[in-house]
Write an enzyme that holds these catalytic residues in place. Structure first.
Site, PDB file in Angstrom:
ATOM      1  N   ARG A  85      25.132  36.591  36.008  1.00  0.00           N
ATOM      2  CA  ARG A  85      25.080  38.023  35.337  1.00  0.00           C
ATOM      3  C   ARG A  85      23.548  37.922  34.895  1.00  0.00           C
ATOM      4  O   ARG A  85      23.178  37.107  34.178  1.00  0.00           O
ATOM      5  CB  ARG A  85      26.036  38.276  34.246  1.00  0.00           C
ATOM      6  CG  ARG A  85      27.287  38.358  34.986  1.00  0.00           C
ATOM      7  CD  ARG A  85      28.593  38.894  33.763  1.00  0.00           C
ATOM      8  NE  ARG A  85      29.849  38.568  34.344  1.00  0.00           N
ATOM      9  CZ  ARG A  85      31.190  38.916  33.545  1.00  0.00           C
ATOM     10  NH1 ARG A  85      30.886  39.257  32.048  1.00  0.00           N
ATOM     11  NH2 ARG A  85      32.084  38.833  34.072  1.00  0.00           N
TER      12      ARG A  85
ATOM     13  N   HIS B  57      43.478  41.528  34.654  1.00  0.00           N
ATOM     14  CA  HIS B  57      42.464  40.614  34.602  1.00  0.00           C
ATOM     15  C   HIS B  57      42.852  39.874  33.205  1.00  0.00           C
ATOM     16  O   HIS B  57      42.925  40.485  32.491  1.00  0.00           O
ATOM     17  CB  HIS B  57      40.980  41.280  34.399  1.00  0.00           C
ATOM     18  CG  HIS B  57      41.016  42.164  35.759  1.00  0.00           C
ATOM     19  ND1 HIS B  57      39.906  42.105  36.576  1.00  0.00           N
ATOM     20  CD2 HIS B  57      41.392  43.427  35.953  1.00  0.00           C
ATOM     21  CE1 HIS B  57      39.726  43.272  37.472  1.00  0.00           C
ATOM     22  NE2 HIS B  57      40.924  43.976  36.940  1.00  0.00           N
TER      23      HIS B  57
ATOM     24  N   ASP C 274      38.942  32.262  34.921  1.00  0.00           N
ATOM     25  CA  ASP C 274      39.108  33.558  35.301  1.00  0.00           C
ATOM     26  C   ASP C 274      40.558  33.620  36.374  1.00  0.00           C
ATOM     27  O   ASP C 274      40.959  32.823  36.869  1.00  0.00           O
ATOM     28  CB  ASP C 274      38.288  34.029  36.628  1.00  0.00           C
ATOM     29  CG  ASP C 274      37.960  35.386  36.350  1.00  0.00           C
ATOM     30  OD1 ASP C 274      38.506  36.223  35.513  1.00  0.00           O
ATOM     31  OD2 ASP C 274      36.944  35.750  37.114  1.00  0.00           O
TER      32      ASP C 274
ATOM     33  N   HIS D 167      43.934  36.482  37.639  1.00  0.00           N
ATOM     34  CA  HIS D 167      44.171  37.879  38.217  1.00  0.00           C
ATOM     35  C   HIS D 167      45.741  37.851  38.529  1.00  0.00           C
ATOM     36  O   HIS D 167      45.917  36.854  39.287  1.00  0.00           O
ATOM     37  CB  HIS D 167      43.339  38.300  39.255  1.00  0.00           C
ATOM     38  CG  HIS D 167      41.858  38.595  38.747  1.00  0.00           C
ATOM     39  ND1 HIS D 167      40.975  37.473  39.076  1.00  0.00           N
ATOM     40  CD2 HIS D 167      41.362  39.603  38.373  1.00  0.00           C
ATOM     41  CE1 HIS D 167      39.681  37.977  38.415  1.00  0.00           C
ATOM     42  NE2 HIS D 167      39.912  39.277  38.122  1.00  0.00           N
TER      43      HIS D 167
ATOM     44  N   CYS E 295      37.259  39.276  40.616  1.00  0.00           N
ATOM     45  CA  CYS E 295      38.118  40.020  40.952  1.00  0.00           C
ATOM     46  C   CYS E 295      38.143  40.713  42.606  1.00  0.00           C
ATOM     47  O   CYS E 295      39.254  40.374  43.195  1.00  0.00           O
ATOM     48  CB  CYS E 295      38.403  41.349  40.039  1.00  0.00           C
ATOM     49  SG  CYS E 295      36.971  41.949  39.232  1.00  0.00           S
TER      50      CYS E 295
ATOM     51  N   GLN F 236      34.040  30.946  33.904  1.00  0.00           N
ATOM     52  CA  GLN F 236      35.317  31.519  33.177  1.00  0.00           C
ATOM     53  C   GLN F 236      36.495  30.918  33.766  1.00  0.00           C
ATOM     54  O   GLN F 236      36.665  30.948  35.044  1.00  0.00           O
ATOM     55  CB  GLN F 236      35.064  33.075  33.629  1.00  0.00           C
ATOM     56  CG  GLN F 236      35.769  33.957  32.395  1.00  0.00           C
ATOM     57  CD  GLN F 236      35.286  35.376  32.815  1.00  0.00           C
ATOM     58  OE1 GLN F 236      35.445  35.731  33.716  1.00  0.00           O
ATOM     59  NE2 GLN F 236      35.168  36.207  31.661  1.00  0.00           N
TER      60      GLN F 236
ATOM     61  N   LYS G  12      41.261  47.443  27.968  1.00  0.00           N
ATOM     62  CA  LYS G  12      41.253  45.880  28.013  1.00  0.00           C
ATOM     63  C   LYS G  12      41.560  45.515  26.484  1.00  0.00           C
ATOM     64  O   LYS G  12      41.435  46.269  25.295  1.00  0.00           O
ATOM     65  CB  LYS G  12      40.164  44.871  28.331  1.00  0.00           C
ATOM     66  CG  LYS G  12      38.903  45.450  27.462  1.00  0.00           C
ATOM     67  CD  LYS G  12      37.639  44.819  27.798  1.00  0.00           C
ATOM     68  CE  LYS G  12      36.436  45.030  27.236  1.00  0.00           C
ATOM     69  NZ  LYS G  12      35.375  44.103  27.363  1.00  0.00           N
TER      70      LYS G  12
END
Length: 486
Positions: free
Chosen positions: A169, A336, A189, A191, A140, A187, A272
Site C-alpha cells: 500500500r 473479511h 488475511d 475470507h 479479497c 496480514q 466493519k
C-alpha cells in the site's frame, strides 16, 4: 555441586545483591520513557530499513524468528476455526481492480506495475490496459476468483480461506515509521464465504478467535468499534449498508462486550468491526478487523446453489415442500477478517509491550549454552547438548524428522564464565546452560532458568532457577513451555 555450577550461582548472587534496593533505586530518578520498538528493534537485532525500499522493513534473523512464530501460532488456530490456507499472486491486471472497485475507490494507495520490454507485452496495442498490473493491497479479489473457480452448493458453506501473502500500500512517505506505518506488510488475511443465515455465527466465532489470540499474548484489554458507511467512496446502496450494519450490531450485542460506533469509518465495500489496542505510550492502534461485505460477491458474480432461494437470500428457513423443491443461485456473503492485522504492526506492539523481555515461546534468543573453557571434551558436550535440544541428534544420513523448533546458541569463546553469562543476560536469553569439565563424564548440564516467566511462587522459582539435568530432560521441559505458549 560441581565447580562451574558453584561459580555460576556465586556470580548470579553477587549480581543480585550488588543492585540497590528497589525502593531507593528509583528515588529522584526521572520516569523511564515508554518503550520504542524502533530502538528495541536495533538493540535486539530484529529489523532494519533501507533507503532503497522505504517503508519495507527488512527482518533480520531474530525478527524473522518472531514473525514465523506468530504465523505458526495462527496456523495452529486455523485447525480449530476451519480455515484453509491458500497462496495467491502478488500482481493482478488492472481489469481485476476495476472489477473489484479498488481502482475507483483505492487507486491512490496502490502501485502500478508495467513491463519495460515491448516484446513481452500481453497486448499488440501500445499503452493497452492489458499491460498494466497492480500490486495487490488486499487479498479479497483473489479469494473471490478461487470461490468462482468451482460450482458451489449451500452444503459447502461456509468456506474459509486464509492467506499470508505480502501486501503493498502506497503510504505517504512522511507517515512511514518503523513497523507500524509501512508500504509492504503481511496480514493474516482471511475470507469467509457464507450463507446469510450463517453471518452472526461466523462473526461470533471470529470474535472468539480474537479473544483467544489476544489473551495468549497478554496484551491487556481491547475495545470493539463498529465502523459504518463512509460519506462518499463506497459501493452498494444505503439499504444494503443498513442491513449489513444491523447484522454487525446484532453480533456485537451477542458478544457481551462493550462497543462504540465510528461513524463513516467503514471500508468502501462494507461496514466493519475494529479491534483497537492501546500501546505502551497510550496511543491506540487498530489491529484485528472483521468486515461484512455484500458487494464484492455481486461484482464477481459469485453464487451457490440452494433450495428455496428467495428464503435463502433473506436468511430465512422454510419447511414448505413446494418451496424446497425449487432451487436457484444465491449470492454468498463475504466476511473479511484479520486477527493479527498487519503482522509487522503487531510485532511493534509486542516489542513495546514486552519491552525486550519476551515470553519464552516468542523469544528469538531462547537458550544459550556457555562453556567453562574451550577444551575439546567440554565443547563436544556443549555441541551434543545443542543437537539434542534442537532435535537434530538423529542419523546424519537422512533429513531432520523431529526438530524441536527451539533456538539454541553456543558461546564457547575463551572469555571467563561470568563475562559470558553477563552478556547472555544482557541479550535477553531465557535459559542459560553451563557446561564444564566435571559434567563431561555424566553428560549433564547446569541450567539457569531464572530468565523464564513463571507463575510459580518465589520459593518454587528459586528451586527451579539452578538445576543439574540431562539435555533430554531439559528438552522435555522447554518443549512443554514452547508448545503451551508460555
Amino acid at each position: 555441586m560441581d565447580g562451574c555450577a558453584r561459580q555460576l550461582r556465586m556470580f548470579i548472587s553477587n549480581a543480585k545483591t550488588s543492585l540497590p534496593c528497589s525502593s531507593h533505586a528509583t528515588s529522584g530518578l526521572p520516569p523511564k520513557p515508554p518503550a520504542d520498538h524502533r530502538q528495541l528493534g536495533v538493540q535486539q537485532e530484529l529489523f532494519t530499513t533501507s533507503i532503497y525500499s522505504p517503508g519495507s522493513p527488512i527482518l533480520l534473523p531474530n525478527g524473522a524468528r518472531i514473525f514465523n512464530r506468530l504465523v505458526e501460532f495462527l496456523r495452529k488456530q486455523y485447525v480449530r476455526y476451519g480455515f484453509d490456507e491458500v497462496i495467491t499472486p502478488t500482481i493482478y491486471k488492472k481489469a481485476l481492480w476495476r472489477k473489484s472497485g479498488h481502482l475507483e475507490n483505492y487507486s491512490d494507495d496502490m502501485y502500478t506495475v508495467t513491463s519495460t520490454s515491448p516484446s513481452r507485452s500481453d497486448s499488440t496495442k501500445a499503452g493497452d490496459e492489458e499491460d498494466e498490473y497492480g500490486l495487490k493491497p488486499m487479498n479479497c479479489p483473489g479469494h473471490c476468483l478461487i470461490f468462482a473457480s468451482q460450482r458451489r452448493s449451500y452444503r459447502h458453506l461456509p468456506i474459509r480461506y486464509a492467506d499470508f501473502s505480502p501486501l503493498h500500500r502506497n503510504e505517504i512517505s512522511g507517515a512511514l515509521s518503523g513497523l507500524t506505518r509501512v508500504r509492504r506488510f503481511h496480514q493474516d488475511d482471511g475470507h469467509i464465504f457464507c450463507r446469510p443465515i450463517q453471518i452472526e455465527d461466523e462473526i461470533k466465532k471470529t470474535l472468539d478467535f480474537v479473544r483467544v489470540v489476544y489473551s495468549t499474548f497478554k496484551l491487556g484489554t481491547y475495545r470493539l468499534a463498529l465502523s459504518t458507511r463512509p460519506a462518499d467512496h463506497y459501493i452498494g446502496t444505503a439499504e444494503e449498508w443498513e442491513g449489513a450494519e444491523n447484522a454487525l450490531r446484532r453480533a456485537l450485542d451477542a458478544s457481551g462486550q462493550e462497543w462504540t460506533v465510528n461513524e463513516g469509518d467503514g471500508a468502501f465495500y462494507g461496514p466493519k468491526i475494529d479491534i483497537v489496542l492501546r500501546d505502551s505510550d497510550g496511543k491506540e492502534h487498530q489491529t484485528a478487523t472483521i468486515q461484512l461485505d455484500f458487494q464484492l460477491p455481486k461484482r464477481f458474480d459469485l453464487g451457490y446453489l440452494a433450495p428455496a432461494p428467495e428464503f435463502e437470500r433473506r436468511g430465512e428457513i422454510t419447511t414448505d415442500p413446494d418451496k424446497l423443491a425449487e432451487s436457484g443461485l444465491v449470492t454468498p456473503v463475504l466476511i473479511h477478517r484479520a486477527v493479527l492485522g498487519s503482522v509487522e504492526r503487531l510485532m511493534a506492539l509486542l516489542i513495546e509491550h514486552y519491552d525486550g523481555k519476551w515470553p519464552f515461546w516468542l523469544n528469538p534468543r531462547q537458550v544459550i549454552i556457555v562453556t567453562v573453557n574451550d577444551s575439546e571434551p567440554v565443547v563436544g558436550l556443549a555441541k551434543s547438548a545443542q543437537d539434542i535440544l534442537m532435535g537434530r541428534d538423529g542419523s546424519a544420513d537422512g533429513p531432520v524428522v523431529n526438530p524441536s523448533q527451539l533456538i539454541v546458541d553456543i558461546d564457547d569463546s575463551q572469555r571467563s564464565l561470568p563475562l559470558k553469562v553477563r552478556e547472555a543476560r544482557s541479550k535477553g536469553y531465557s535459559v542459560i546452560v553451563t557446561v564444564g569439565p566435571k559434567q563431561v563424564p555424566s553428560s549433564t548440564v547446569t541450567v539457569d532458568m531464572s530468565g523464564l516467566e513463571s507463575s510459580s511462587s518465589s520459593s518454587t522459582l528459586k528451586k527451579q532457577q539452578m538445576q543439574e539435568m540431562t539435555p533430554k530432560d531439559l528438552l522435555a521441559l522447554l518443549r512443554t513451555k514452547n508448545d503451551s505458549y508460555q
